[in-house]
Design a protein around this motif. Structure first.
Motif, PDB file in Angstrom:
ATOM      1  N   UNK A 138      32.047  58.075   4.874  1.00 16.36           N
ATOM      2  CA  UNK A 138      33.325  58.391   4.239  1.00 16.36           C
ATOM      3  C   UNK A 138      33.086  58.906   2.832  1.00 16.36           C
ATOM      4  N   UNK A 139      33.835  59.939   2.480  1.00 20.11           N
ATOM      5  CA  UNK A 139      33.788  60.484   1.127  1.00 20.11           C
ATOM      6  C   UNK A 139      34.417  59.469   0.173  1.00 20.11           C
ATOM      7  N   UNK A 140      33.740  59.178  -0.928  1.00 19.58           N
ATOM      8  CA  UNK A 140      34.247  58.183  -1.871  1.00 19.58           C
ATOM      9  C   UNK A 140      35.330  58.728  -2.786  1.00 19.58           C
ATOM     10  N   UNK A 141      36.015  57.807  -3.473  1.00 14.54           N
ATOM     11  CA  UNK A 141      37.023  58.215  -4.450  1.00 14.54           C
ATOM     12  C   UNK A 141      38.263  57.357  -4.397  1.00 14.54           C
ATOM     13  N   UNK A 142      39.308  57.821  -5.024  1.00 15.87           N
ATOM     14  CA  UNK A 142      40.592  57.122  -5.065  1.00 15.87           C
ATOM     15  C   UNK A 142      41.292  57.242  -3.714  1.00 15.87           C
ATOM     16  N   UNK A 151      39.791  60.755  -2.329  1.00 15.50           N
ATOM     17  CA  UNK A 151      39.585  62.000  -3.067  1.00 15.50           C
ATOM     18  C   UNK A 151      38.982  61.702  -4.430  1.00 15.50           C
ATOM     19  N   UNK A 152      38.049  62.559  -4.852  1.00 16.25           N
ATOM     20  CA  UNK A 152      37.513  62.466  -6.210  1.00 16.25           C
ATOM     21  C   UNK A 152      36.841  63.772  -6.569  1.00 16.25           C
ATOM     22  N   UNK A 153      36.735  64.060  -7.868  1.00 18.64           N
ATOM     23  CA  UNK A 153      36.027  65.247  -8.321  1.00 18.64           C
ATOM     24  C   UNK A 153      34.534  65.139  -7.990  1.00 18.64           C
ATOM     25  N   UNK A 154      34.014  63.905  -8.009  1.00 19.29           N
ATOM     26  CA  UNK A 154      32.606  63.699  -7.666  1.00 19.29           C
ATOM     27  C   UNK A 154      32.335  64.110  -6.228  1.00 19.29           C
ATOM     28  N   UNK A 155      33.272  63.798  -5.333  1.00 20.29           N
ATOM     29  CA  UNK A 155      33.112  64.160  -3.926  1.00 20.29           C
ATOM     30  C   UNK A 155      33.016  65.672  -3.758  1.00 20.29           C
ATOM     31  N   UNK A 156      33.783  66.424  -4.529  1.00 16.87           N
ATOM     32  CA  UNK A 156      33.724  67.876  -4.449  1.00 16.87           C
ATOM     33  C   UNK A 156      32.330  68.385  -4.805  1.00 16.87           C
ATOM     34  N   UNK A 157      31.717  67.745  -5.806  1.00 19.24           N
ATOM     35  CA  UNK A 157      30.364  68.134  -6.206  1.00 19.24           C
ATOM     36  C   UNK A 157      29.338  67.784  -5.134  1.00 19.24           C
ATOM     37  N   UNK A 158      29.490  66.592  -4.533  1.00 20.84           N
ATOM     38  CA  UNK A 158      28.537  66.145  -3.522  1.00 20.84           C
ATOM     39  C   UNK A 158      28.573  67.038  -2.275  1.00 20.84           C
ATOM     40  N   UNK A 159      29.753  67.526  -1.935  1.00 20.96           N
ATOM     41  CA  UNK A 159      29.900  68.358  -0.734  1.00 20.96           C
ATOM     42  C   UNK A 159      29.102  69.652  -0.854  1.00 20.96           C
ATOM     43  N   UNK A 160      28.919  70.128  -2.077  1.00 19.40           N
ATOM     44  CA  UNK A 160      28.153  71.366  -2.280  1.00 19.40           C
ATOM     45  C   UNK A 160      26.712  71.250  -1.779  1.00 19.40           C
ATOM     46  N   UNK A 161      26.225  70.028  -1.646  1.00 16.15           N
ATOM     47  CA  UNK A 161      24.846  69.802  -1.208  1.00 16.15           C
ATOM     48  C   UNK A 161      24.734  69.581   0.300  1.00 16.15           C
ATOM     49  N   UNK A 162      25.834  69.706   1.022  1.00 14.24           N
ATOM     50  CA  UNK A 162      25.852  69.444   2.460  1.00 14.24           C
ATOM     51  C   UNK A 162      26.161  70.719   3.233  1.00 14.24           C
ATOM     52  N   UNK A 163      25.676  70.768   4.473  1.00 13.91           N
ATOM     53  CA  UNK A 163      26.034  71.844   5.394  1.00 13.91           C
ATOM     54  C   UNK A 163      26.512  71.211   6.696  1.00 13.91           C
ATOM     55  N   UNK A 185      45.462  67.245  -3.170  1.00 13.92           N
ATOM     56  CA  UNK A 185      44.078  66.774  -3.253  1.00 13.92           C
ATOM     57  C   UNK A 185      43.347  66.937  -1.927  1.00 13.92           C
ATOM     58  N   UNK A 186      44.046  66.654  -0.846  1.00  9.27           N
ATOM     59  CA  UNK A 186      43.451  66.831   0.483  1.00  9.27           C
ATOM     60  C   UNK A 186      43.076  68.295   0.698  1.00  9.27           C
ATOM     61  N   UNK A 187      43.958  69.208   0.298  1.00  7.98           N
ATOM     62  CA  UNK A 187      43.688  70.633   0.451  1.00  7.98           C
ATOM     63  C   UNK A 187      42.481  71.058  -0.380  1.00  7.98           C
ATOM     64  N   UNK A 188      42.377  70.541  -1.606  1.00  6.68           N
ATOM     65  CA  UNK A 188      41.253  70.898  -2.469  1.00  6.68           C
ATOM     66  C   UNK A 188      39.921  70.525  -1.818  1.00  6.68           C
ATOM     67  N   UNK A 189      39.856  69.314  -1.242  1.00  6.54           N
ATOM     68  CA  UNK A 189      38.621  68.850  -0.634  1.00  6.54           C
ATOM     69  C   UNK A 189      38.280  69.648   0.622  1.00  6.54           C
ATOM     70  N   UNK A 190      39.273  69.871   1.474  1.00  6.18           N
ATOM     71  CA  UNK A 190      39.015  70.587   2.728  1.00  6.18           C
ATOM     72  C   UNK A 190      38.589  72.028   2.464  1.00  6.18           C
ATOM     73  N   UNK A 191      39.146  72.665   1.446  1.00  5.01           N
ATOM     74  CA  UNK A 191      38.718  74.029   1.111  1.00  5.01           C
ATOM     75  C   UNK A 191      37.224  74.069   0.788  1.00  5.01           C
ATOM     76  N   UNK A 192      36.754  73.065   0.050  1.00  2.68           N
ATOM     77  CA  UNK A 192      35.334  73.001  -0.284  1.00  2.68           C
ATOM     78  C   UNK A 192      34.485  72.747   0.963  1.00  2.68           C
ATOM     79  N   UNK A 193      34.946  71.864   1.854  1.00  4.84           N
ATOM     80  CA  UNK A 193      34.216  71.583   3.089  1.00  4.84           C
ATOM     81  C   UNK A 193      34.104  72.845   3.943  1.00  4.84           C
ATOM     82  N   UNK A 194      35.176  73.614   4.029  1.00  2.00           N
ATOM     83  CA  UNK A 194      35.164  74.845   4.824  1.00  2.00           C
ATOM     84  C   UNK A 194      34.095  75.806   4.319  1.00  2.00           C
TER      85      UNK A 194
END
Length: 250
Positions: A138-142, A151-163, A185-194
């Motif tokens: 699970x992605x960490x955060x609030x 959701x968290x800003x840290x999670x957005x950074x961590x996702x950049x290291x995953x494929x 917030x959900x949209x922000x995270x999913x956009x990065x995952x995509x």
């Protein structure tokens, strides 16, 4: 008048009246009680309205229910779509599943070893850990208490290291402009995952196409590789997607 035409009109009536009694609909459409009950059942099962004593009611003023409201909607269509989606997890690897009352039902249908599921959905974790073949992260955060995601800003950074091999997303509205949800917030995270995924799978019932009530964009329709839905798209909706889109229907 066809059932789909009546359902469209019922939804329009709910926008102004918010509640409709069965007797009112029988007189309005000049049809039998059984016909109206089937129309109501269709709306309830597909998550477009809720059943109340003696009739039907709108989910809310925007027509888009919050996640906790949608979890109480029993839908055979959602189950069938979840089964189709689960079949697409057919090789070991890292997959992402977003917050969705359809996606949460996939866990029991995945039959593949060596799979890691990453998610920001609390309910996905609860569901998927029951399948012993799966590793769940699970992605960490609030925690968003109402919509049950993290959701968290840290999670957005961590996702950049995953494929991710595949990302599975739900949407509350799809238009020519793209797929949308009601939570920023959900949209922000999913956009990065995509951006970090090799393949994008969108799961959405037909009634969500043309729905503009959701404000936060997940992706362009052209980003979608596979669409899982319950009915054929209109010719105009087909043009929103790329020509090689794969459509799976229940």
């Amino acid at each position: 008048m066809s059932q789909q035409e009546r359902i469209t009109e019922i939804k329009q009536l709910l926008e102004t009246k918010h509640e409709l009694k069965t007797g009112y609909l029988v007189k309005h459409f000049k049809v039998s009680n059984d016909t109206v009950r089937r129309d109501i059942l269709k709306l309830v099962q597909t998550g477009q309205a809720i059943r109340i004593y003696g009739g039907i009611a709108a989910l809310n003023l925007t027509g888009v229910p919050e996640y906790l409201t949608r979890t109480h909607i029993l839908s055979t269509i959602k189950i069938a779509m979840a089964k189709l989606a689960a079949q697409l997890i057919n090789s070991p690897g890292l997959y992402f599943l977003g917050t969705s009352t359809t996606l949460v039902q996939m866990g029991q249908y995945i039959d593949q070893n060596g799979v890691t599921i990453t998610t920001n959905s609390i309910d996905n974790v609860v569901s998927f850990i029951q399948n012993r073949k799966l590793k769940v992260e699970i992605i960490g955060g609030t925690v968003d208490n109402l919509n049950r995601y993290t959701y968290s800003m840290t999670a957005l950074s961590e996702i950049r290291n995953l494929t991710f091999k595949k990302v599975f997303i739900g949407a509350s509205g799809i238009t020519a402009q793209g797929a949308f949800v009601i939570n920023e917030n959900d949209a922000n995270l999913i956009r990065k995952v995509i951006q970090q995924s090799q393949q994008v799978i969108l799961i959405a019932e037909n009634y969500k196409f043309g729905n503009q009530a959701s404000p936060y964009k997940l992706c362009d329709c052209q980003d979608v590789d596979i669409l899982i839905t319950d009915k054929s798209l209109t010719k105009s909706a087909e043009k929103w997607f790329k020509p090689k889109l794969r459509i799976l229907r229940v």
